[in-house]
Design a protein around this motif. Structure first.
Motif, PDB file in Angstrom:
ATOM      1  N   ALA A 154      -5.094  -3.538  -1.772  1.00  0.00           N
ATOM      2  CA  ALA A 154      -5.494  -2.465  -0.860  1.00  0.00           C
ATOM      3  C   ALA A 154      -6.514  -1.547  -1.522  1.00  0.00           C
ATOM      4  O   ALA A 154      -7.350  -0.949  -0.849  1.00  0.00           O
ATOM      5  CB  ALA A 154      -4.268  -1.667  -0.418  1.00  0.00           C
ATOM      6  N   ASN A 183      -5.589   8.259   6.128  1.00  0.00           N
ATOM      7  CA  ASN A 183      -5.387   9.088   4.937  1.00  0.00           C
ATOM      8  C   ASN A 183      -6.642   9.766   4.405  1.00  0.00           C
ATOM      9  O   ASN A 183      -6.578  10.466   3.417  1.00  0.00           O
ATOM     10  CB  ASN A 183      -4.704   8.274   3.848  1.00  0.00           C
ATOM     11  N   GLU A 198     -12.150   4.224   8.891  1.00  0.00           N
ATOM     12  CA  GLU A 198     -11.589   3.857  10.198  1.00  0.00           C
ATOM     13  C   GLU A 198     -12.003   4.811  11.314  1.00  0.00           C
ATOM     14  O   GLU A 198     -12.410   4.370  12.373  1.00  0.00           O
ATOM     15  CB  GLU A 198     -10.061   3.702  10.180  1.00  0.00           C
ATOM     16  N   TYR A 207       0.052   3.932   1.440  1.00  0.00           N
ATOM     17  CA  TYR A 207      -0.196   4.685   2.661  1.00  0.00           C
ATOM     18  C   TYR A 207       0.328   3.903   3.874  1.00  0.00           C
ATOM     19  O   TYR A 207       0.726   2.744   3.745  1.00  0.00           O
ATOM     20  CB  TYR A 207      -1.681   5.014   2.785  1.00  0.00           C
ATOM     21  N   ARG A 208       0.299   4.528   5.033  1.00  0.00           N
ATOM     22  CA  ARG A 208       0.926   3.919   6.210  1.00  0.00           C
ATOM     23  C   ARG A 208       0.045   4.097   7.451  1.00  0.00           C
ATOM     24  O   ARG A 208       0.463   4.726   8.430  1.00  0.00           O
ATOM     25  CB  ARG A 208       2.310   4.552   6.469  1.00  0.00           C
ATOM     26  N   CYS A 209      -1.152   3.556   7.439  1.00  0.00           N
ATOM     27  CA  CYS A 209      -2.030   3.687   8.610  1.00  0.00           C
ATOM     28  C   CYS A 209      -1.403   2.920   9.785  1.00  0.00           C
ATOM     29  O   CYS A 209      -0.832   1.844   9.583  1.00  0.00           O
ATOM     30  CB  CYS A 209      -3.418   3.164   8.287  1.00  0.00           C
ATOM     31  N   ASN A 245      -9.993   2.497  -2.018  1.00  0.00           N
ATOM     32  CA  ASN A 245      -9.564   3.564  -1.112  1.00  0.00           C
ATOM     33  C   ASN A 245     -10.306   4.864  -1.452  1.00  0.00           C
ATOM     34  O   ASN A 245     -10.169   5.381  -2.565  1.00  0.00           O
ATOM     35  CB  ASN A 245      -8.048   3.768  -1.229  1.00  0.00           C
ATOM     36  N   PHE A 264      -2.215   1.024  12.207  1.00  0.00           N
ATOM     37  CA  PHE A 264      -2.585  -0.301  12.709  1.00  0.00           C
ATOM     38  C   PHE A 264      -2.405  -1.398  11.663  1.00  0.00           C
ATOM     39  O   PHE A 264      -2.604  -2.567  11.956  1.00  0.00           O
ATOM     40  CB  PHE A 264      -4.082  -0.283  13.089  1.00  0.00           C
ATOM     41  N   CYS A 265      -2.077  -1.018  10.434  1.00  0.00           N
ATOM     42  CA  CYS A 265      -2.303  -1.917   9.306  1.00  0.00           C
ATOM     43  C   CYS A 265      -1.059  -2.730   8.956  1.00  0.00           C
ATOM     44  O   CYS A 265       0.061  -2.215   8.959  1.00  0.00           O
ATOM     45  CB  CYS A 265      -2.751  -1.097   8.099  1.00  0.00           C
ATOM     46  N   CYS A 306       0.847  -1.194   0.000  1.00  0.00           N
ATOM     47  CA  CYS A 306       0.000   0.000   0.000  1.00  0.00           C
ATOM     48  C   CYS A 306       0.877   1.235   0.000  1.00  0.00           C
ATOM     49  O   CYS A 306       1.960   1.250   0.570  1.00  0.00           O
ATOM     50  CB  CYS A 306      -0.908  -0.001   1.228  1.00  0.00           C
ATOM     51  N   GLU A 317      -0.730  -4.207   5.974  1.00  0.00           N
ATOM     52  CA  GLU A 317      -0.520  -4.222   4.523  1.00  0.00           C
ATOM     53  C   GLU A 317       0.778  -3.501   4.100  1.00  0.00           C
ATOM     54  O   GLU A 317       1.497  -3.998   3.225  1.00  0.00           O
ATOM     55  CB  GLU A 317      -1.733  -3.609   3.807  1.00  0.00           C
ATOM     56  N   PRO A 318       1.134  -2.352   4.729  1.00  0.00           N
ATOM     57  CA  PRO A 318       2.397  -1.710   4.332  1.00  0.00           C
ATOM     58  C   PRO A 318       3.630  -2.580   4.592  1.00  0.00           C
ATOM     59  O   PRO A 318       4.693  -2.312   4.043  1.00  0.00           O
ATOM     60  CB  PRO A 318       2.433  -0.439   5.199  1.00  0.00           C
TER      61      PRO A 318
HETATM   62  S1  SF4 Z   1      -5.645   0.672   6.032  1.00  0.00           S
HETATM   63 FE1  SF4 Z   1      -5.772   0.670   3.785  1.00  0.00          FE
HETATM   64  S2  SF4 Z   1      -4.842   2.650   3.183  1.00  0.00           S
HETATM   65 FE2  SF4 Z   1      -4.201   2.285   5.292  1.00  0.00          FE
HETATM   66  S3  SF4 Z   1      -2.228   1.246   5.104  1.00  0.00           S
HETATM   67 FE3  SF4 Z   1      -3.796  -0.357   5.248  1.00  0.00          FE
HETATM   68  S4  SF4 Z   1      -4.321  -0.896   3.152  1.00  0.00           S
HETATM   69 FE4  SF4 Z   1      -3.226   1.079   3.108  1.00  0.00          FE
END
Ligand code: SF4
Length: 611
Positions: free
Chosen positions: A276, A362, A349, A234-236, A316, A238-239, A232, A241-242
């Motif tokens: 994502a 984001n 979120e 982006y860098r949320c 997104n 809690f996530c 991804c 995926e990054p």
């Molecule tokens: S919550 Fe979504 S936008 Fe944010 S880092 Fe995870 S995948 Fe990316």
């Protein structure tokens, strides 16, 4: 004198030579060679299920992990016939299946829940069960999948996690499928942790498609999760995926080729859920590329013309607001090719700017609202209806689910969450409803903190502190938003084709369609399980509906089915039963305020339409 000749690899174990007795034993290297030769290697794959922010694999879904791992094994030389695949539920149901865990030369466990929820179709493996798998395996054991991010005490939200090997010989800290390939190639000696590349995933996806035939839900009640990208931009906080890095896309040909192979193995249901942001597909990582979406969706329809479900997950909202025109085009392309009832899950979120700031979220509430509106305008039409009328709802709207609607994900327990956060989230949802828009679902979760994410320090402390606040708020959202929204999205009379009947409870049958976030449907009476039925919606819960078989035959309907039709009441329902048979619905003489024709016929068909 006795000499032990361990260099000889013939299977004669004892030969006599003059004066000296030579005993030929099976050489250690020979033995190891046989045990690790891919041609003769037996492998058992156990699917403990996955639930990640952008990847789902609890039945009826099958994730990419077992499919790609099977493909990697075939690619390195293991014959498909030597690969056994079981789900964790299949092991629980039939203890004899543990033999395959015990006897395999290589046992691979795949699983991990980084966003656990509640599931109807299967129960994910608990850490103790995963440990038992490692203890049972006599051969080499490998663990892979999102389990590498950590495990909690149990699979639930508001928990902290830590990395554990759960007594496995090897844990894949990179891609499980690459680890399986390298491990077999090395003669089960080991592997470097690495990620696979695009050419590998293209090969492995095709070569591993066959494994779905061993899934207990194959072929009719199985939906394959498709991957278009990982990572991804982006860098949320809690996530997880990054942790896969910036987005890297599979080209359309790679995904389409996989769908072709899966369709050849009898798969009819697909979800493009492993990414994502579907709108960013094939672009620069952030901006949409409608041409890539057209190639992807068009290609899938071409190789699988008979598919019955084509849904997606994850869009997104920031992409929609930053590139509104390209996004509108992308959303239109999706709605032209998908099947109805599709959901674009938006990760808002939190609608609270303080929480957004502290957690590097984001999208603002206003931006998310605009994105909700755009998806409603471009894809909120219904089959049989008009694109121009989107979002279509109300008395004149066709009685089918809209093509594509947004869903909203809300996450609680994030850094700097406060009491106002709950009210701001609720107000956001209320605004969407008040402004005449539709949401397919609202998903409210509590955070699970993983090592490597910014939330790892805060952990589950805030989620615990706000527990009672969370409960009250969730109830209010269910009552004040979910219920009226569901009435708008699926009003009485909405037809849901092919509802799979899954279980009985309290004299009712419950089932769901295959697809992304399907509605739970309760049907009066106990109908045979494992079949499908078209149903018409008659009533609404918070996140589920009541339905009757569609069309309901007045000449064979049960009392409880007739009573379930809005406005009919038990007395009229009794009269309808006493006075049958009928030649037409009108002949039943039911008050014209009850729109009986919307639900019923008066033919000779059975009310249970086996398919
Ligand atoms: S919550 Fe979504 S936008 Fe944010 S880092 Fe995870 S995948 Fe990316």
């Amino acid at each position: 004198m006795v000499l032990y000749d361990t260099r000889r690899t013939a299977h004669a174990v004892l030969t006599r030579e003059t004066e000296t007795e030579v005993v030929t034993v099976l050489g250690l290297e020979w033995l190891l060679g046989v045990m690790t030769d891919p041609e003769t290697l037996s492998v058992t794959i156990i699917d403990g299920y996955v639930d990640e922010p952008a990847h789902f694999g609890v039945p009826p879904y099958v994730s990419t992990y077992p499919r790609y791992t099977a493909g990697a094994l075939v690619d390195v030389g293991v014959p498909p016939a030597n690969i056994t695949y079981h789900t964790i539920d299949a092991l629980r149901e039939e203890p004899g299946r543990w033999q395959a865990v015990d006897e395999a030369d290589l046992m691979i466990y795949l699983g991990g829940m980084t966003v656990p929820g509640k599931y109807v179709g299967g129960t994910p493996a608990e850490p103790d069960e995963v440990r038992k798998l490692a203890w049972t395996a006599s051969g080499t054991s490998l663990m892979g999948g999102p389990v590498k991010f950590g495990v909690g005490e149990t699979n639930e939200g508001a928990t902290e996690t830590e990395r554990q090997d759960l007594d496995f010989d090897f844990v894949a800290k990179g891609d499980a499928e690459a680890a399986a390939y390298d491990l077999v190639e090395s003669g089960l000696e080991g592997f470097g942790n690495r990620m696979r590349d695009v050419s590998e995933v293209t090969r492995w996806a095709r070569k591993g498609a066959f494994i779905v035939e061993q899934h207990p839900n194959h072929p009719d009640y199985l939906i394959c999760e498709l991957e278009t990208s990982r990572g991804c931009a982006y860098r949320c906080s809690f996530c997880t995926e990054p942790l896969y890095g910036n987005p890297s896309f599979r080209p359309p040909e790679s995904v389409v080729d996989e769908v072709d192979a899966l369709a050849d193995c009898g798969v009819k249901h697909f979800r493009i859920g492993r990414q994502a942001d579907i709108l960013a597909y094939g672009g620069d990582g952030e901006a949409p590329n409608p041409d890539a979406l057209r190639a992807l969706y068009g290609g899938i329809r071409e190789v699988a013309p008979d598919l019955e479900t084509l849904h997606l997950d994850n869009m997104n909202p920031i992409t929609v607001v930053n590139w509104p025109e390209a996004s509108r085009e992308g959303i239109r392309i999706i709605a032209e090719h998908n099947t109805p009832g599709d959901t674009a899950a938006f990760g808002l979120e939190s609608a609270d700017p303080v929480v957004q700031e502290a957690n590097n979220l984001n999208v603002t509430a206003e931006e998310c609202f605009q994105a909700v509106k755009i998806v409603n305008e471009e894809a909120g039409w219904r089959p049989g209806g008009e694109y121009e009328n989107a979002p279509e709802w109300g008395a004149d709207a066709p009685k089918r689910l809209p093509k594509l609607l947004p869903g909203i994900n809300l996450l609680h327990g994030l850094k700097d969450e406060r009491e106002e956060t709950y009210e701001l989230n609720r107000q956001f949802l209320e605004r969407v409803y008040e402004e005449g828009l539709m949401l397919r679902r609202v998903n409210i979760r509590q955070v699970m903190a993983f090592a490597g994410t910014d939330m790892s320090e805060t952990g589950a402390a805030i989620a615990h502190e706000h527990k009672s606040l969370f409960k009250r708020y969730k109830k209010r959202v269910r009552e004040e938003i979910d219920n009226p929204m569901l009435k708008r999205v699926a009003p009485p009379g909405t037809v849901l084709p092919d509802v799979h009947l899954e279980y009985h409870q309290d004299g009712k049958t419950f089932g769901r369609q295959l697809g992304t976030y399907p509605l739970l449907v309760g049907i009066p009476g106990e109908h045979p399980l494992g079949r499908t039925m078209d149903i018409a919606v008659v009533d609404h819960g918070y996140r589920s509906v009541t339905g009757v078989p569609y069309p309901l035959d007045l000449n064979s309907a049960s009392l409880s089915e007739l009573e379930a039709i809005p406005g009919i009441g038990s007395r009229t329902a009794g009269d309808v039963m006493i006075n049958r048979p009928y030649e037409s619905v009108a002949e039943a003489g039911v008050d014209s305020n009850v729109e009986l024709a919307k639900f019923a016929t008066a033919g000779s068909r059975s009310s249970e339409q086996a398919k």
